[in-house]
Design an enzyme around this catalytic site. Structure first.
Site, PDB file in Angstrom:
ATOM      1  N   THR A 176      -2.133 -18.915 -28.048  1.00 62.04           N
ATOM      2  CA  THR A 176      -2.057 -17.923 -26.976  1.00 62.04           C
ATOM      3  C   THR A 176      -0.845 -17.015 -27.127  1.00 62.04           C
ATOM      4  O   THR A 176       0.053 -17.282 -27.916  1.00 62.04           O
ATOM      5  CB  THR A 176      -1.941 -18.606 -25.593  1.00 62.04           C
ATOM      6  OG1 THR A 176      -0.676 -19.273 -25.516  1.00 62.04           O
ATOM      7  CG2 THR A 176      -3.077 -19.578 -25.335  1.00 62.04           C
ATOM      8  N   HIS A 177      -0.840 -15.996 -26.302  1.00 57.96           N
ATOM      9  CA  HIS A 177       0.343 -15.162 -26.133  1.00 57.96           C
ATOM     10  C   HIS A 177       1.334 -15.917 -25.240  1.00 57.96           C
ATOM     11  O   HIS A 177       0.930 -16.589 -24.288  1.00 57.96           O
ATOM     12  CB  HIS A 177      -0.022 -13.844 -25.450  1.00 57.96           C
ATOM     13  CG  HIS A 177      -0.864 -12.940 -26.286  1.00 57.96           C
ATOM     14  ND1 HIS A 177      -2.234 -13.057 -26.328  1.00 57.96           N
ATOM     15  CD2 HIS A 177      -0.520 -11.927 -27.106  1.00 57.96           C
ATOM     16  CE1 HIS A 177      -2.710 -12.127 -27.151  1.00 57.96           C
ATOM     17  NE2 HIS A 177      -1.692 -11.432 -27.635  1.00 57.96           N
ATOM     18  N   GLY A 178       2.603 -15.789 -25.555  1.00 57.37           N
ATOM     19  CA  GLY A 178       3.639 -16.385 -24.715  1.00 57.37           C
ATOM     20  C   GLY A 178       3.520 -17.888 -24.609  1.00 57.37           C
ATOM     21  O   GLY A 178       2.959 -18.552 -25.474  1.00 57.37           O
TER      22      GLY A 178
ATOM     23  N   ASP B 262      -6.607 -17.365 -25.913  1.00 53.19           N
ATOM     24  CA  ASP B 262      -6.542 -16.749 -24.592  1.00 53.19           C
ATOM     25  C   ASP B 262      -7.496 -15.571 -24.390  1.00 53.19           C
ATOM     26  O   ASP B 262      -8.205 -15.526 -23.398  1.00 53.19           O
ATOM     27  CB  ASP B 262      -5.107 -16.380 -24.203  1.00 53.19           C
ATOM     28  CG  ASP B 262      -4.359 -15.556 -25.237  1.00 53.19           C
ATOM     29  OD1 ASP B 262      -4.954 -15.162 -26.265  1.00 53.19           O
ATOM     30  OD2 ASP B 262      -3.162 -15.311 -25.017  1.00 53.19           O
TER      31      ASP B 262
ATOM     32  N   PRO C 194      -3.631 -13.607 -31.436  1.00 55.92           N
ATOM     33  CA  PRO C 194      -4.087 -14.986 -31.621  1.00 55.92           C
ATOM     34  C   PRO C 194      -5.575 -15.067 -31.955  1.00 55.92           C
ATOM     35  O   PRO C 194      -5.990 -15.840 -32.821  1.00 55.92           O
ATOM     36  CB  PRO C 194      -3.786 -15.645 -30.272  1.00 55.92           C
ATOM     37  CG  PRO C 194      -2.600 -14.890 -29.775  1.00 55.92           C
ATOM     38  CD  PRO C 194      -2.888 -13.453 -30.169  1.00 55.92           C
TER      39      PRO C 194
END
Length: 131
Positions: free
Chosen positions: A8-10, A66, A72
Site C-alpha cells: 500500500t501507500h503509506g 490499496d 503498488p
C-alpha cells in the site's frame, strides 16, 4: 499455506496487519510493503519481490493492494505477469483481510474470489429503521 503480501501507500499495510493480528493473533506467511513519499519505484519493486519470495511456500501468493493504478498496483501487476502463482486484488480492507487469513488453505483462485467477495461485503451503510 498461501502467502499474503499487503502492498500500500503509506503506513496502511502495517496498520491493516496490526488490526488483523489484534483480532486474530499473530499470522504466519504474511508480509507488508509500504510505499512512502520519496521512495523510488525500483526500490518498491525489489522490496515487493523480496516479500513475495519470503512468504511463498509454492502454494501461491495473494497480493492485496490499496488501489488500482497506483505504484503498488503497478508493481504487483508486473510481478503477477512475470511469475505464475501470484494473484493481485485491489481495494484491501479489514473485512477482506480477516476473511482471507484463516482461509489460506484454499486454492489460490478460490482465495482470490473470497477476497473480492468479502471486501465488497464489508462495505455497508448503517440504516436506522422505524419501529
Amino acid at each position: 499455506m498461501i502467502g499474503v503480501v499487503i502492498v500500500t501507500h503509506g503506513g496502511l499495510a502495517g496498520a491493516l496487519l496490526n488490526a488483523a493480528e489484534l483480532i486474530m493473533g499473530k499470522q504466519e506467511q504474511i508480509a507488508v510493503v509500504e510505499f512512502e513519499l520519496g521512495d523510488a519505484i525500483a526500490d518498491l519493486q525489489v522490496r515487493t519481490a523480496q516479500a513475495v519470495q519470503k512468504v511463498d511456500t509454492n502454494q501461491g501468493v495473494l497480493l492485496l493492494v490499496d488501489l488500482v493504478g497506483g505504484s503498488p498496483y503497478n508493481v504487483t501487476a508486473m510481478l503477477a505477469m512475470q511469475k505464475c502463482g501470484i494473484e493481485v486484488v485491489t481495494g484491501i480492507n479489514l473485512p477482506m483481510l480477516l476473511e482471507v487469513l484463516p482461509a489460506r488453505n484454499l486454492e489460490l483462485r478460490t482465495l482470490t474470489d473470497l477476497a473480492l467477495e468479502s471486501g465488497c461485503n464489508g462495505i455497508n451503510k448503517f440504516v436506522i429503521s422505524n419501529f
